[in-house]
Scaffold this active site. Structure first.
Site, short mmCIF file in Angstrom:
data_model
loop_
_atom_site.label_atom_id
_atom_site.label_comp_id
_atom_site.label_asym_id
_atom_site.label_seq_id
_atom_site.Cartn_x
_atom_site.Cartn_y
_atom_site.Cartn_z
N SER A 223 10.10 4.02 -10.84
CA SER A 223 9.95 2.84 -9.99
C SER A 223 10.49 1.58 -10.65
O SER A 223 11.67 1.47 -10.95
CB SER A 223 8.48 2.71 -9.58
OG SER A 223 8.31 1.73 -8.60
N ASP B 17 13.05 -2.79 -5.67
CA ASP B 17 12.91 -2.35 -7.05
C ASP B 17 13.69 -1.06 -7.25
O ASP B 17 14.44 -0.63 -6.37
CB ASP B 17 11.44 -2.21 -7.44
CG ASP B 17 10.73 -1.08 -6.71
OD1 ASP B 17 11.25 -0.63 -5.67
OD2 ASP B 17 9.65 -0.65 -7.15
N ASP C 286 13.22 2.14 -7.24
CA ASP C 286 13.18 3.25 -6.29
C ASP C 286 13.05 2.77 -4.86
O ASP C 286 12.85 3.57 -3.94
CB ASP C 286 12.08 4.25 -6.64
CG ASP C 286 10.67 3.70 -6.42
OD1 ASP C 286 10.51 2.46 -6.44
OD2 ASP C 286 9.75 4.51 -6.23
N ASP D 98 10.88 1.10 -3.06
CA ASP D 98 9.66 1.12 -2.25
C ASP D 98 8.92 -0.21 -2.31
O ASP D 98 7.85 -0.36 -1.74
CB ASP D 98 8.73 2.26 -2.66
CG ASP D 98 8.12 2.10 -4.05
OD1 ASP D 98 8.55 1.18 -4.79
OD2 ASP D 98 7.22 2.89 -4.40
#
Length: 447
Positions: A108, A247, A249, A251
């Protein structure tokens, strides 16, 4: 739920080369997960079970992808390799392709030195606790291999990004036309580097993209949702209407307007909820312990029920599902719109904000003008070994006094750090001076 050895609240995560994020463990994890999924899908018709693997742009993704693929194949699972794709894209494709599970290789918002592995169910939601527990148990067994005729195959999915782009666009009305709008899109050199700019361009916007040159090492480095200040400068320099920051990833979302003002998750969630209220679609909203008190008051003014979950989008989702609600999120920018997707999605959340502004012919600052976020002060106090802050009489008395003074004008949150021996004392109040004085009273009581 029993104590886990490997799985945390967001799958398995750590430093690359550490105890769990290495090739050997990923191989074992792939095999263990594969055996559990084969057993749970023994009655499934139509050949071997299939699992999707997606990843972000970290250099370690190649190593972990190959190891997971080998383990799954050894367990008798066919593997679909989606390549670099946002975490919510894996959730979508797993569900759309009727696969038995999806796997995301990502840490992430963390730097490239970290990575993680997490799973989605066939429905595109987090893997049930009992399945994670079965995988943990299977990890304690020896690595094996099915008969040659039962080995899984692997194939690369050439159109994963295009399919996900179309899905994102499908979550807004066809009437949304972004022609005439200039956007700066920051993909954090992460999983959405190719996807996010295309989504907004295909809806008509003029897009200038930054954070779209991943090299395996620069994910989240000075760009993306953790560094919206750089986006704000770009928006002002280019005369753009808005900036969108994701960000690593994709999400998580932060946005910026033409003046350089940065909007956090609470503000963006309010923009979406207020528009859905216009459509009569909101029963309640879930935030977290860190959601601003001003947001809670604003929900009350809208007549919308509001509940707080523990910090983490996983816990927000659990409460939403338990209550049958659709909207929730975190101040950090994890936003859930369950009328659009099964999980948090930064690109889709940005689309919902832009659709709300388009439908109401409003600017973002005007649309959320009724939301007044309260100043927040956080003081970290070291905890002595064995010190039990929950039974500390001085702190209890100070807290009671502060809460009485703030009644209806702020709130207090006290919680222990999960990573270091510190107590976090947080106060939100109508003005900064009051919040600061109140937080200091709490800290002094522990002296």
């Amino acid at each position: 739920m029993s104590q886990r050895k490997y799985f945390g609240t967001d799958g398995v995560r750590g430093e690359v080369g550490g105890p769990v994020i290495n090739a050997a463990f990923a191989l074992r994890l792939g095999y263990a997960a594969g055996r559990v999924l084969v057993r749970r899908n023994a009655s499934r018709q139509g050949g071997r079970p299939q699992v999707l693997i997606g990843k972000d742009t970290r250099i370690s993704g190649y190593m972990l992808e190959s190891a997971l693929e080998a383990g799954l194949s050894a367990a008798g699972i066919d593997v679909v390799l989606a390549g670099p794709i946002p975490t919510p894209g894996v959730a979508y494709l797993t569900r759309a392709l009727r696969l038995v599970a999806g796997i995301v290789i990502s840490a992430s918002h963390n730097p490239y030195q970290d990575n993680g592995i997490k799973f989605f169910s066939a429905e595109g939601t987090k893997l049930p606790d009992e399945v994670e527990a079965e995988i943990e148990a299977a990890l304690e067994q020896e690595l094996g291999c099915v008969k040659s005729e039962d080995l899984g195959r692997a194939r690369r999915m050439s159109d994963s990004q295009g399919r996900y782009i179309e899905f994102c666009k499908s979550t807004v009305p066809h009437s949304l036309d972004l022609h005439g709008m200039k956007l700066v899109v920051d993909a954090a050199n992460g999983a959405a580097y190719h996807i996010a700019p295309h989504v907004f361009r295909e809806l008509g916007a003029e897009v200038y993209a930054i954070g779209v040159s991943p090299d395996g090492f620069n994910i989240n480095k000075g760009v993306g949702a953790l560094h919206p200040e750089s986006l704000a400068e770009e928006v002002k320099a280019r005369g753009a209407h808005y900036g969108i920051a994701l960000d690593g990833d994709a999400d998580r979302l932060q946005m910026v307007d033409a003046s350089g003002r940065i909007y956090n998750g609470d503000e963006l969630l309010y923009a979406i909820v207020r528009d859905r209220m216009r459509q009569g679609k909101v029963e309640g909203v879930v935030g977290t312990l860190m959601t601003n008190y001003g947001f809670e008051l604003a929900m009350g003014r809208l007549g919308v029920a509001f509940e707080r979950a523990n910090v983490g989008d996983r816990y927000v989702l659990e409460q939403l599902l338990a209550r049958g609600w659709q909207f929730g999120g975190e101040s950090s920018g994890h936003l859930l719109c369950l009328d659009c997707h099964t999980t948090g999605d930064g690109t889709i959340a940005a689309l919902q904000v832009l659709a709300a502004l388009h439908a109401n012919k409003a600017s973002l600052s005007d649309w959320i003008a009724d939301l007044r976020l309260y100043p927040q002060v956080m003081i970290n106090v070291p905890l002595q070994p064995g010190q039990d802050w929950k039974t500390h009489a001085g702190l209890a008395a100070a807290r009671a006094g502060v809460e009485a003074e703030l009644a209806g004008r702020g709130r207090v949150l006290i919680r222990a750090s999960g990573t270091e021996p510190k107590l976090r004392l947080m106060v939100e109040a109508e003005d900064f001076a009051l919040a600061q004085a109140s937080a200091q009273k709490l800290a002094d009581s522990l002296g």
